[in-house]
Motif scaffolding. Structure first.
Motif, mmCIF file in Angstrom:
data_model
loop_
_atom_site.group_PDB
_atom_site.id
_atom_site.type_symbol
_atom_site.label_atom_id
_atom_site.label_comp_id
_atom_site.label_asym_id
_atom_site.label_seq_id
_atom_site.Cartn_x
_atom_site.Cartn_y
_atom_site.Cartn_z
ATOM 1 N N ASP A 1 -2.923 -8.275 -1.714
ATOM 2 C CA ASP A 1 -2.377 -7.089 -2.374
ATOM 3 C C ASP A 1 -2.021 -7.380 -3.832
ATOM 4 O O ASP A 1 -2.309 -6.585 -4.733
ATOM 5 N N PHE B 1 4.162 0.565 -11.340
ATOM 6 C CA PHE B 1 3.320 -0.433 -10.688
ATOM 7 C C PHE B 1 3.798 -1.849 -10.982
ATOM 8 O O PHE B 1 3.622 -2.756 -10.161
ATOM 9 N N GLN C 1 -5.720 -4.019 -11.838
ATOM 10 C CA GLN C 1 -5.646 -2.630 -12.270
ATOM 11 C C GLN C 1 -5.461 -2.533 -13.786
ATOM 12 O O GLN C 1 -5.104 -3.496 -14.451
ATOM 13 N N GLN D 1 1.846 6.340 -7.132
ATOM 14 C CA GLN D 1 0.769 7.169 -7.674
ATOM 15 C C GLN D 1 1.097 8.651 -7.548
ATOM 16 O O GLN D 1 1.031 9.404 -8.522
ATOM 17 N N SER E 1 0.822 -1.206 0.000
ATOM 18 C CA SER E 1 0.000 0.000 0.000
ATOM 19 C C SER E 1 0.857 1.257 0.000
ATOM 20 O O SER E 1 0.560 2.234 -0.704
ATOM 21 N N VAL F 1 6.321 -2.358 -8.387
ATOM 22 C CA VAL F 1 5.657 -2.680 -7.120
ATOM 23 C C VAL F 1 5.315 -4.168 -7.065
ATOM 24 O O VAL F 1 5.533 -4.838 -6.049
ATOM 25 N N TRP G 1 2.358 1.667 -3.430
ATOM 26 C CA TRP G 1 1.345 2.068 -4.413
ATOM 27 C C TRP G 1 1.050 3.562 -4.297
ATOM 28 O O TRP G 1 1.007 4.282 -5.309
ATOM 29 N N ILE H 1 -3.452 -5.639 -7.268
ATOM 30 C CA ILE H 1 -2.604 -5.037 -8.294
ATOM 31 C C ILE H 1 -2.949 -5.603 -9.669
ATOM 32 O O ILE H 1 -3.046 -4.869 -10.660
ATOM 33 N N SER I 1 -5.848 7.015 -5.395
ATOM 34 C CA SER I 1 -4.859 6.461 -4.465
ATOM 35 C C SER I 1 -3.965 7.577 -3.932
ATOM 36 O O SER I 1 -3.526 8.442 -4.681
ATOM 37 N N THR J 1 -4.236 2.093 0.826
ATOM 38 C CA THR J 1 -3.982 3.145 -0.165
ATOM 39 C C THR J 1 -4.977 4.297 -0.093
ATOM 40 O O THR J 1 -4.724 5.352 -0.664
ATOM 41 N N LEU K 1 -4.482 -3.942 -1.132
ATOM 42 C CA LEU K 1 -4.036 -2.551 -1.132
ATOM 43 C C LEU K 1 -4.929 -1.709 -0.226
ATOM 44 O O LEU K 1 -5.287 -0.568 -0.542
#
Length: 384
Positions: free
Chosen positions: A357, A238, A364, A85, A78, A241, A81, A361, A138, A193, A190
């Motif tokens: 998590d 991402f 997305q 962002q 989180s 991540v 992320w 992801i 986010s 976030t 997440l």
């Protein structure tokens, strides 16, 4: 400021990992980054990784940004992320006049967040007026400013068109105090976030607080970073991540295998040939995914730095590598989760949250299967 752009970002991220890991349970429980984590990220200038050097930012090479997020993600997805962002959102400074960007990003905490493109703003004297609600912001709970990507209507209410005949889209920016935030982020993963919704009513946006995001001709800053644009930078960030989450999950499975004895067999898990082979193959999969992602990013960066051009081929390569890396990271996490057996379902162990998590992801936009279709279509159209 560091003498080398992006210098020290990765080291600072790595140094913060123990703090962030220690706060991860509270981040999950409250569904917000803790004040200690936000303060540490600010104090170490990590939110400023992609801010132009002319504004005191790092304007970091893309690899440094990716490695920074990867290190943070190993500690907490989180946090990584939100950092990714808001760092990419800060790239909008490259399309703003210097004084406006300075006001937004050099007034503490200087954090900008935004959500998905939606709705319309109407042109009025001196700027734009808008009433709308946006989703998926986010990092909005740490932000001092919010943004929104909107289609523009003229004073007559008719949609405005750009030079290519497409709808004119601008990014509008406004202080977070001008908006109402809605606590809607009750998600599988997440959780911390704060990817909430935000709303404004009859808000006036002065012209100078708007920009043509990702339009090369509108750039004020000329560094290669900003030629990439926010879309591809989000994808690379991402994907990094996801690599961090996958690495941490696999390391947890390796640590478990070293220590655990299988009750029925009475033998150490580490001595099980099937476990050994699975760890070896999964390690290879993760290393391959990471190598592919970074090789693609570095090749793009070399060409971009030499030519000043972020080509359609670069965009396609980044999209393919990022999508595949996220999917591959998901497979690594799934393998590690199943390898851990019943241990993995308990919140006291480091598998359950990372499993959730990772699957958040993978849902997305950066991981959509349709990206493979887009790239395949481009490949098939070559040399016709």
């Amino acid at each position: 400021m560091n003498a080398t752009p992006g210098g020290g970002l990765v080291e600072r991220a790595r140094a913060l990992a123990p703090l962030i890991a220690g706060e991860a349970d509270e981040i999950e429980r409250t569904r917000r980054l803790t004040s200690a984590v936000v303060a540490a990220l600010i104090d170490n200038d990590l939110y400023r990784a992609l801010l132009p050097q002319s504004l005191g930012g790092a304007e970091a090479p893309i690899e440094s940004f990716m490695q920074m997020l990867e290190e943070i993600a190993k500690a907490d997805a989180s946090t990584a992320w939100c950092l990714g962002q808001c760092s990419v959102c800060a790239m909008i400074a490259a399309w703003l006049d210097h004084d406006t960007a300075h006001e937004i990003f050099n007034t503490p905490p200087g954090i900008l967040a935004w959500g998905a493109i939606a709705h319309e703003a109407r042109a009025v004297e001196g700027g734009y007026r808008v009433t709308a609600r946006w989703d998926f912001a986010s990092g909005s709970r740490q932000a001092s400013w919010l943004g929104a990507h909107v289609r523009i209507a003229g004073s007559d209410g008719k949609p405005r068109k750009n030079a290519e005949g497409s709808p004119e889209v601008r990014t509008i920016l406004f202080p977070v105090a001008s908006a109402e935030l809605h606590d809607v982020w009750q998600a599988i993963g997440l959780a911390g976030t704060g990817t909430d919704s935000y709303e404004v009513r009859d808000l006036f946006i002065p012209e100078r607080f708007t920009a043509f995001r990702d339009v090369p001709a509108a750039l004020v800053e000329k560094g290669p970073l900003y030629k990439i644009g926010t879309g591809s930078t989000f994808s690379l960030g991402f994907a990094a991540v996801s690599l961090g989450v996958a690495r941490a999950t696999l390391e947890a499975a390796i640590a478990l295998a070293r220590a655990k004895h299988q009750s029925l067999a009475g033998s150490a898990m580490r001595d099980n040939g099937a476990v050994q082979g699975l760890i070896g193959r999964t390690e290879a999969d993760l290393r391959a995914a990471r190598a592919y992602l970074y090789a693609t990013a570095n090749a793009m960066w070399r060409d971009l730095s030499a030519t000043g051009e972020f080509s359609a081929a670069h965009r396609s390569a980044v999209r393919l590598a990022a999508t595949w890396t996220i999917h591959q990271s998901g497979r690594v996490v799934d393998t590690a989760y199943h390898m851990a057996g019943a241990t993995a379902v308990f919140r006291s162990h480091p598998f359950e949250r990372r499993f959730r998590d990772m699957h958040a992801i993978a849902q997305q936009i950066q991981a959509r299967d349709t990206h493979y279709e887009d790239v395949g279509k481009m490949i098939l159209a070559e040399n016709r």
